[in-house]
Design a protein around this motif. Structure first.
Motif, PDB file in Angstrom:
ATOM      1  N   PRO A 141      72.344 -17.565  20.144  1.00 34.42           N
ATOM      2  CA  PRO A 141      71.659 -18.178  21.280  1.00 34.42           C
ATOM      3  C   PRO A 141      70.493 -17.343  21.811  1.00 34.42           C
ATOM      4  O   PRO A 141      69.520 -17.887  22.307  1.00 34.42           O
ATOM      5  N   ASP A 142      70.593 -16.035  21.717  1.00 33.90           N
ATOM      6  CA  ASP A 142      69.547 -15.205  22.317  1.00 33.90           C
ATOM      7  C   ASP A 142      68.461 -14.816  21.321  1.00 33.90           C
ATOM      8  O   ASP A 142      67.655 -13.929  21.593  1.00 33.90           O
ATOM      9  N   ASN A 143      68.419 -15.490  20.174  1.00 35.11           N
ATOM     10  CA  ASN A 143      67.365 -15.209  19.204  1.00 35.11           C
ATOM     11  C   ASN A 143      65.992 -15.568  19.764  1.00 35.11           C
ATOM     12  O   ASN A 143      65.840 -16.577  20.441  1.00 35.11           O
ATOM     13  N   SER A 144      65.007 -14.754  19.403  1.00 34.38           N
ATOM     14  CA  SER A 144      63.632 -15.167  19.636  1.00 34.38           C
ATOM     15  C   SER A 144      63.354 -16.327  18.687  1.00 34.38           C
ATOM     16  O   SER A 144      64.013 -16.456  17.658  1.00 34.38           O
ATOM     17  N   ASN A 145      62.360 -17.147  19.030  1.00 30.68           N
ATOM     18  CA  ASN A 145      62.101 -18.300  18.171  1.00 30.68           C
ATOM     19  C   ASN A 145      61.676 -17.893  16.774  1.00 30.68           C
ATOM     20  O   ASN A 145      62.015 -18.563  15.807  1.00 30.68           O
ATOM     21  N   PHE A 216      73.926 -30.483  20.392  1.00 31.04           N
ATOM     22  CA  PHE A 216      73.115 -29.400  19.835  1.00 31.04           C
ATOM     23  C   PHE A 216      72.185 -29.955  18.759  1.00 31.04           C
ATOM     24  O   PHE A 216      72.590 -30.794  17.968  1.00 31.04           O
ATOM     25  N   HIS A 270      81.614 -28.936  19.827  1.00 29.95           N
ATOM     26  CA  HIS A 270      81.526 -27.630  19.165  1.00 29.95           C
ATOM     27  C   HIS A 270      82.821 -26.839  19.250  1.00 29.95           C
ATOM     28  O   HIS A 270      83.134 -26.064  18.366  1.00 29.95           O
ATOM     29  N   ARG A 297      74.260 -24.979  15.425  1.00 24.95           N
ATOM     30  CA  ARG A 297      74.277 -24.863  16.881  1.00 24.95           C
ATOM     31  C   ARG A 297      73.053 -24.118  17.413  1.00 24.95           C
ATOM     32  O   ARG A 297      72.389 -24.586  18.324  1.00 24.95           O
ATOM     33  N   TYR A 298      72.755 -22.969  16.815  1.00 30.08           N
ATOM     34  CA  TYR A 298      71.648 -22.149  17.305  1.00 30.08           C
ATOM     35  C   TYR A 298      70.564 -22.077  16.256  1.00 30.08           C
ATOM     36  O   TYR A 298      70.796 -22.349  15.094  1.00 30.08           O
TER      37      TYR A 298
ATOM     38  N   SER B 114      69.027 -16.397  28.127  1.00 32.69           N
ATOM     39  CA  SER B 114      69.371 -16.431  26.706  1.00 32.69           C
ATOM     40  C   SER B 114      70.706 -17.118  26.439  1.00 32.69           C
ATOM     41  O   SER B 114      71.038 -17.380  25.295  1.00 32.69           O
ATOM     42  N   PRO B 117      70.858 -21.675  25.332  1.00 33.69           N
ATOM     43  CA  PRO B 117      71.076 -22.394  24.072  1.00 33.69           C
ATOM     44  C   PRO B 117      72.545 -22.596  23.694  1.00 33.69           C
ATOM     45  O   PRO B 117      72.836 -23.329  22.760  1.00 33.69           O
ATOM     46  N   SER B 118      73.461 -21.963  24.400  1.00 33.82           N
ATOM     47  CA  SER B 118      74.863 -22.173  24.037  1.00 33.82           C
ATOM     48  C   SER B 118      75.488 -23.315  24.831  1.00 33.82           C
ATOM     49  O   SER B 118      76.666 -23.615  24.655  1.00 33.82           O
ATOM     50  N   VAL B 133      63.558 -19.719  25.330  1.00 34.32           N
ATOM     51  CA  VAL B 133      64.326 -18.528  25.691  1.00 34.32           C
ATOM     52  C   VAL B 133      63.370 -17.373  25.970  1.00 34.32           C
ATOM     53  O   VAL B 133      62.444 -17.126  25.207  1.00 34.32           O
ATOM     54  N   THR B 135      62.540 -14.276  25.583  1.00 34.68           N
ATOM     55  CA  THR B 135      62.494 -12.964  24.944  1.00 34.68           C
ATOM     56  C   THR B 135      61.044 -12.499  24.913  1.00 34.68           C
ATOM     57  O   THR B 135      60.120 -13.296  25.012  1.00 34.68           O
TER      58      THR B 135
END
Lengths: 331, 286
Positions: A141-145, A216, A270, A297-298, B114, B117-118, B133, B135
């Motif tokens: 979820p916290d990935n940069s694009n 999602f 999910h 999902r992500y 962040s 997205p979940s 997000v 970042t």
């Protein structure tokens, strides 16, 4: 660590080897009997002599390709490097197709690669191309694009099945930095699809009723099989070295890709998907490993700028063509 | 399974939308591919369906007045605002004013947490509407593409503050300033007056927040009466002040103390704008 690693030969030797008439030195391709290996061999065998290493039989092998049906972990594999002056190693011989026992994966992928790279260092192979995957970054979820090549590899944090790939990739990077005399290229392509490819993402996209996660719809990057071959060919050019993300023509939401293929997805909440899929996978009832679930999902998208600038890589297929290539019958 | 319902909803929403607003959406500068999305998942077509809802909130519920909207320049820019109100309606209204009031209209991207997205549905709803997000790499890339970014340097410290702390700016993060220095992007200070009264939070239930995995769990005054609905905002009148763009120069990787000096200038400006805005305001609700 092998003796070849601790005492690299002087660079002079390598330079002398490179000066020899280049045409006779063969290219070694591992995993040559796989779908990608066969495609690559067909593209290359008119230009270079080719030696293939793969336990599996090589169907429809062109006559000028030498094929050794051995495991890269066997001592016999060293003889190939000892007797031929290898021009380059293209290491495709990874089990990307998921298996139900993670151990085999690890032994085959990591140990096989350790051995092969040891031979490359020992016999002064000037070029090594290693095929990793953007999977190594992990869908989170916290990935940069758009993750660059420097982003940490976090694919294995939740799913131990993916850990072998990370371990492999890190080993390959170590090799790259320890052997400045060898031009080592590590490619991390996004999901490779195409009429000949049988990996998890393409199998998934071939399903008539693919499961999706309710609520999602991640953005997905795809790469056509021919474009990956193109990237491998570019990596063989002298002077190219380093880690490269290989990105296709663009990105689209998963739902749009499925719609383009005419699929009718089945949404699953999910929180049910993981326990359900793990059970079914263990029983052998589905062809979709639970380690792929985060990708539904992500997002796990990467930045392909470096490959574009340094390798000069440009995908030849548009996104729509890439997606639709799954509808073509394998020729 | 849901398709007929979704299609009906879509046509209904399209009919609801103001044609003038739809025309503005058409004029938003975007770079979309053959699947109608930009690399960050923003789909201008999709905004058509959310805009009637946002417009109604903007015009009739919060009755937003945007002051100095033409201070938002073309090209790369960071909008830095105060954050409040428990739910991020302030962000939504800032984005709406840049789309509805500015000429030519501009798409502003806000940075989301962040963990967003979940969450189901929200995970795709936000990106299709242009939110991403937050970042550092994402911001950098967007500024390179000459886009406008909205950031709340107070973060959760701001949005979850209690009613007693209203219009007191909380500690500012330094990340936005480093980004602005690196990308040589101007900063537009934004003061939102009105959002800080929309929810009267009287306490922060820390143990409950830990249990649920939230950063904070504010308890609104009307909780005993309305339950979870008490999180919804009261219709206070919003006035959004856009200040003159500020430009800074320096090393983006400088020591915290040096960057903090610059951050203080921005924070001071916003605090001043808030004070003046509050003085000019007649009443919370009109």
């Amino acid at each position: 660590m092998s003796s070849g690693d601790t005492h690299p030969r002087p660079a002079r030797t390598a330079a002398r080897r490179r000066e020899r008439p280049a045409d006779m030195r063969p290219l070694v391709i591992t995993g040559i009997s796989g779908n990608l290996g066969r495609l690559l061999a067909r593209r290359l065998h008119t230009r270079f002599p080719i030696v293939g290493i793969d336990q599996r039989p090589f169907e429809g092998r062109p006559k000028d390709i030498l094929h050794y049906a051995i495991d890269a972990r066997r001592r016999k594999a060293e003889d190939i490097f000892r007797h031929h002056q290898v021009r380059a190693l293209i290491h495709l011989g990874l089990l990307h197709r998921p298996t139900r026992s993670g151990n085999l994966h690890r032994d085959f992928n990591v140990e096989g690669t350790v051995k092969l790279l040891e031979y490359c260092a020992k016999y002064q192979v000037p070029k090594v191309v290693l095929l990793s995957s953007a999977y190594a970054y992990g869908a989170r979820p916290d990935n940069s694009n758009f993750l660059t090549e420097e982003a940490p590899l976090r694919g294995g944090e939740e799913y131990p099945e993916e850990r072998a790939l990370i371990e492999w990739d890190i080993y390959a990077q170590n090799f790259l930095w320890r052997h400045p005399e060898i031009e080592c290229v590590i490619l991390r392509p996004v999901h490779v699809i195409g009429p000949h490819v049988r990996n998890a993402p393409s199998n998934y996209l071939r399903l008539t009723n693919p499961p999706v996660l309710l609520g999602f719809d991640p953005m997905v990057q795809l790469l056509h099989q021919d474009d990956l071959i193109q990237a491998v060919l570019l990596s063989l050019e002298p002077g190219r070295r380093g880690v490269f993300n290989v990105v296709g023509p663009g990105e689209a939401p998963l739902s749009r890709i499925l719609a383009e293929l005419g699929r009718r997805p089945v949404p699953i909440p999910h929180f049910l998907a993981r326990p359900l899929l793990s059970r079914l996978w263990k029983l052998g009832l589905v062809n979709f490993p639970p380690g792929e679930l985060p990708h539904l999902r992500y997002q796990c998208m990467v930045d392909g700028r470096r490959a574009r600038e340094v390798l000069g890589f440009r995908p030849q297929h548009t996104l729509r063509e890439t997606i639709r290539s799954l509808l073509e019958p394998p020729s | 399974m849901f398709e007929p319902i979704v299609d009906k909803l879509k046509t209904a929403l399209e009919r609801l939308a103001d044609p003038k607003v739809l025309e503005k959406i058409q004029r938003l500068p975007t770079r979309v591919n053959e699947f109608g999305v930009d690399p960050f998942g923003f789909n201008p077509e999709f905004v058509k369906y959310t805009v009637p809802f946002v417009c109604a909130l903007y015009r009739h519920y919060f009755r937003v007045r945007a002051v100095g909207i033409q201070n938002v320049p073309d090209g790369r820019v960071l909008l830095i605002a105060n954050h409040s109100g428990q739910l991020p309606f302030d962000g939504m209204m800032i984005i709406a004013s840049c789309m509805l009031e500015r000429e030519p209209p501009r798409m502003v991207r806000s940075m989301v947490e962040s963990w967003v997205p979940s969450l189901p549905v929200v995970s795709w709803f936000f990106p299709r509407n242009g939110q991403i997000v937050g970042t550092r790499e994402n911001c950098r890339l967007l500024l390179e593409r000459e886009e406008a970014i909205l950031a709340f340097p107070e973060g959760v410290r701001g949005i979850n503050k209690l009613y007693s702390q209203r219009y007191q700016l909380q500690e500012f993060g330094l990340g936005f300033m480093r980004l602005a220095l690196e990308a040589r992007a101007p900063i537009v200070p934004v003061a939102v007056v009105g959002a800080e009264e929309q929810t009267i939070a009287v306490a922060n239930f820390r143990a409950g927040a830990r249990l649920l995995g939230f950063p904070n769990l504010p308890i609104p005054l009307s909780m005993p009466l309305l339950g979870p609905l008490s999180m919804l905002p009261a219709p206070s009148k919003y006035t959004i002040y856009f200040g003159k763009p500020m430009t800074f120069e320096g090393d983006p990787d400088d020591e915290d103390a040096v960057v903090e000096e610059k951050v203080k200038q921005v924070k001071g400006t916003i605090q001043r704008m808030l004070r003046d805005g509050l003085k000019a305001r007649r009443h919370v609700f009109w």
